[in-house]
Design an enzyme around this catalytic site. Structure first.
Site, PDB file in Angstrom:
ATOM      1  N   ASP A  44      82.212  -2.867  44.075  1.00 29.34           N
ATOM      2  CA  ASP A  44      80.887  -3.090  43.482  1.00 29.34           C
ATOM      3  C   ASP A  44      80.750  -4.567  43.150  1.00 29.34           C
ATOM      4  OD1 ASP A  44      78.896  -0.703  42.077  1.00 29.34           O
ATOM      5  OD2 ASP A  44      78.508  -2.816  41.566  1.00 29.34           O
ATOM      6  N   THR A 136      69.835   6.787  49.980  1.00 28.10           N
ATOM      7  CA  THR A 136      68.608   7.404  50.501  1.00 28.10           C
ATOM      8  C   THR A 136      67.678   6.282  50.963  1.00 28.10           C
ATOM      9  OG1 THR A 136      68.881   9.186  48.905  1.00 28.10           O
ATOM     10  CG2 THR A 136      66.701   8.950  49.920  1.00 28.10           C
ATOM     11  N   LYS A 222      67.114  13.987  53.842  1.00 31.49           N
ATOM     12  CA  LYS A 222      67.202  13.776  52.393  1.00 31.49           C
ATOM     13  C   LYS A 222      65.816  13.680  51.748  1.00 31.49           C
ATOM     14  CE  LYS A 222      68.780  12.707  48.380  1.00 31.49           C
ATOM     15  NZ  LYS A 222      69.390  13.701  47.515  1.00 31.49           N
ATOM     16  N   PHE A 267      63.865  26.063  40.952  1.00 34.31           N
ATOM     17  CA  PHE A 267      62.884  24.968  40.916  1.00 34.31           C
ATOM     18  C   PHE A 267      61.467  25.471  40.666  1.00 34.31           C
ATOM     19  CE2 PHE A 267      66.369  22.510  41.996  1.00 34.31           C
ATOM     20  CZ  PHE A 267      66.051  21.170  41.870  1.00 34.31           C
ATOM     21  N   LEU A 268      61.360  26.746  40.284  1.00 34.07           N
ATOM     22  CA  LEU A 268      60.048  27.294  39.956  1.00 34.07           C
ATOM     23  C   LEU A 268      59.947  27.387  38.440  1.00 34.07           C
ATOM     24  CD1 LEU A 268      57.869  28.235  41.969  1.00 34.07           C
ATOM     25  CD2 LEU A 268      58.487  30.590  41.420  1.00 34.07           C
ATOM     26  N   GLY A 275      61.860  13.855  37.131  1.00 33.28           N
ATOM     27  CA  GLY A 275      62.010  12.425  36.925  1.00 33.28           C
ATOM     28  C   GLY A 275      63.360  12.021  37.482  1.00 33.28           C
ATOM     29  N   CYS A 278      65.871   9.690  41.581  1.00 33.60           N
ATOM     30  CA  CYS A 278      65.710  10.105  42.986  1.00 33.60           C
ATOM     31  C   CYS A 278      64.314  10.641  43.306  1.00 33.60           C
ATOM     32  CB  CYS A 278      66.770  11.144  43.345  1.00 33.60           C
ATOM     33  SG  CYS A 278      68.420  10.423  43.476  1.00 33.60           S
TER      34      CYS A 278
END
Ligand code: NAD
Length: 461
Positions: A44, A136, A222, A267-268, A275, A278
Site C-alpha cells: 500500500d 470495481t 460486479k 434485500f427486500l 449506502g 460500493c
C-alpha cells in the site's frame, strides 16, 4: 463463445501473490490468500496502514479478520510493504485492490488510483506475471489497461491482465472470500485462466461455481450485481412510500412477497436504504459509463433507484421532526448508529450519518453513538457530537432515532432505554425494532412504511 489465446507458458502451481491496496477488500484478500497456503505480500502507499497491518492490527472493523491476520503473520507467509520494487520482484500474480471512489463533482468512477497502481507495477515487472484487477471498474477499463500494459511494460505482452471481481460483504468479508457464491475470471488467454484456476484450486475443489469469461463481462458482473441489489432495496422502499400514503404495513407486505420463490426475501428489507463504499458509487458510475457508451437509457432506471434511496433519508428526518413536535430546533435527538450497516465501521455514504447531519443542520442537538464507527464518523463530520456509549447518547433525549441496526440497539430492553430518555419517542429507521414491545413500554413508535397513529386509507373520490 469468446476465444482464448493459446500460449505454452507453464502455470505456476503455487504462485507468490502480491495484493496492491490493502483496504477493506485488499487486506481481507491478502489474509485469505495466505490462509489458502500462499506466500503473500500486501502493498500500500499508506505507510501508517502498512505499519498497523505489520503489527497485527486491522485498521478497520471486520469481525474475525484480526484473529486471522495474527495467525497468518505468525506463519511467516504474510508480509507487508510500501516498496513497489519489492512487490514487482516478489509476485507471480499481482492482485490490484485499490479504491475506485466516486469522482469529485461527477457520477463517474475516479480511476486515478487504479491507473497509478497499474502504471507503477507495469514499469517494474520484468518477468512473466499475471496482473489481476479486483477493484470495481467501469466496463472497458481492462481493455484500456491492456493497451497501456503493452505500451509500457518492459516485457510487452508477457505481462498479462485478468479481471476477477470481488463480491465480499463488509461484516462477512473473511467468510465471503473463503466461501464465495461464485468465482468470475475475466481472461484473454488460456494461461491466465489456468493460472487463476491453480490459485483458487482449494475453492474450486470444494465445488464453488466458476464463470470464465472475457474481460468486459467480468467487469460488468460486479456492477450488474450491485445494480440489481440496489434496485431490490429501492423497490421495497418505493412500496414503503405507497404504504405510508395508505396506512398499509410494508413489513407485512415484504413478508408476503418473500414467500414467492421467484422474488425471495433477501434485500427486500424496507428502511433507510443503502449506502457504503460500493452500491451508491457503483450504480452512479454505471449510469455514467452507460451514457458514454450511448446506452444510458438502458440503465436510466438506476437514477430512480438512487432517488428513492435518498428520499428515505429525507423521510426519516421528517419522521424525527414530527416526533419532536414539528420543529427540530433545540430538540435533543439520540442518533443510534453511524456506519452504513451493522458489523462495519465504514461511514462512506452512510445513510445514518447523513440523517444525523441533516438533523444537525435543522438545529437539533444530535448525539450520535455507534459501537464501532464513532471515530470514522467524527473524522468525516468533526462538527457533530458523539457519545461514548448508548446510555450517554440516550440521556434526556426528546427523540431516539435508530439509524443502523446493530444488535446492541435492537436487543436493548425498551424499559431500560426508556429509563434514560427525556421522552419515550422513537423513530425506527431500519424497521428493526419490536414495535409492539416498545409500545407496551409506553413508547410512541414511528417507522418508515408502517402505519403511524394518524395513518389511514384515504377514501377514493
Ligand atoms: P479502501 O479505500 O478501503 O482501500 C483502498 C486502498 O488502496 C487504500 O488502502 C489505499 O491507500 C490503497 N491505494 C491507493 N492507491 C494505491 C496505489 N497506487 N498503490 C497501492 N495502494 C494504493 O477501498 P476498498 O473498500 O477496499 O475498495 C477497493 C476496491 O474494491 C473498490 O473498487 C471497491 O469498489 C471494490 N470492492 C470493495 C468491497 C468492499 O466491501 N469494501 C467489496 C467488493 C469490491
Amino acid at each position: 463463445m469468446f476465444e482464448l489465446q493459446h500460449t505454452d507458458h507453464p502455470i505456476v502451481q503455487r504462485p507468490r501473490i502480491t495484493v496492491v491496496g490493502v483496504g477493506y477488500l485488499g487486506a481481507t484478500h491478502a489474509v485469505c490468500m495466505a490462509k489458502l497456503g500462499f506466500d503473500v505480500l500486501g502493498v500500500d502507499v499508506d505507510e501508517a496502514k502498512i505499519a498497523e497491518l505489520r503489527s497485527g492490527r486491522v485498521p478497520f472493523f471486520e469481525p474475525g479478520l484480526p484473529e486471522q491476520l495474527g495467525e497468518m503473520l505468525a506463519t511467516g507467509r504474510l508480509t507487508f510493504t510500501t516498496d513497489l520494487d519489492e512487490a514487482a520482484r516478489f509476485g507471480d500474480v499481482h492482485f490490484i485492490c485499490v479504491g475506485t471512489p466516486q469522482a469529485e463533482g461527477s457520477d463517474a468512477a475516479d480511476l486515478t488510483f487504479v491507473d497509478a497502481a497499474f502504471d507503477a507495477l507495469v514499469r517494474r515487472i520484468d518477468r512473466k506475471a499475471l496482473l489481476v484487477g479486483k477493484s470495481t471498474v467501469p466496463v472497458g477499463t481492462a481493455e484500456r489497461l491492456t493497451r497501456m500494459i503493452a505500451g509500457r511494460s518492459p516485457i510487452g505482452d508477457e505481462l498479462e491482465l485478468a479481471w476477477n471481481p470481488e463480491f465480499l460483504r463488509e461484516g462477512f468479508a473473511v467468510e465471503d472470500t473463503l466461501h464465495p457464491d461464485r468465482l468470475v475470471f475475466g481472461v484473454a488467454s488460456e494461461w491466465a485462466a489456468g493460472q487463476l484456476r491453480a490459485l483458487y484450486r482449494p475453492l474450486l475443489e470444494r465445488g464453488t461455481p466458476l464463470v470464465v469469461t472475457d474481460l468486459a463481462t467480468a467487469e460488468l458482473v460486479k456492477v450488474a450485481a450491485n445494480s440489481f441489489l440496489a434496485t431490490k432495496i429501492s423497490y421495497i422502499n418505493a412500496m414503503a412510500e405507497v404504504c405510508e400514503a395508505t396506512g398499509a404495513d410494508v413489513n407485512r407486505l415484504a413478508e408476503a412477497l418473500a414467500f414467492d420463490d421467484r422474488i425471495g426475501g433477501r434485500f427486500l428489507k424496507p428502511g433507510l436504504g443503502f449506502g457504503g463504499g460500493c452500491l451508491p458509487k457503483d450504480i452512479r458510475a454505471f449510469m455514467h459509463r452507460a451514457d458514454e457508451l450511448g446506452v444510458g437509457q438502458a440503465v436510466e432506471f438506476l437514477r430512480e433507484v438512487d432517488d428513492i434511496n435518498t428520499r428515505r433519508r429525507v423521510r426519516t428526518v421528517d419522521l424525527i421532526r414530527e416526533s419532536a413536535g414539528g420543529d427540530l430546533r433545540g430538540a435533543r435527538v439520540a442518533a443510534l448508529g453511524a456506519a452504513f450497516k451493522p458489523n462495519s465501521d465504514d461511514v462512506r455514504d452512510a445513510p445514518a450519518l447523513d440523517v444525523a447531519r441533516m438533523l444537525y443542520l435543522e438545529g437539533a442537538e444530535v448525539r450520535i453513538y455507534d459501537p464501532e464507527a464513532n471515530e470514522n464518523a467524527h473524522r468525516a463530520y468533526p462538527d457533530l457530537e458523539f457519545a461514548d456509549s448508548m446510555d450517554e447518547a440516550l440521556q434526556d433525549a426528546d427523540v431516539v432515532a435508530l439509524l443502523t441496526e446493530w444488535d446492541e440497539f435492537t436487543d436493548a430492553d425498551p424499559e431500560a432505554v426508556g429509563a434514560r430518555v427525556g421522552a419515550r419517542r422513537i423513530v425506527d429507521g431500519r424497521d428493526a425494532l419490536d414495535a409492539d414491545a416498545y409500545r407496551a413500554a409506553g413508547w410512541e413508535v414511528r417507522a418508515l412504511g408502517r402505519p403511524g397513529r394518524r395513518a389511514r386509507v384515504p377514501a377514493r373520490s
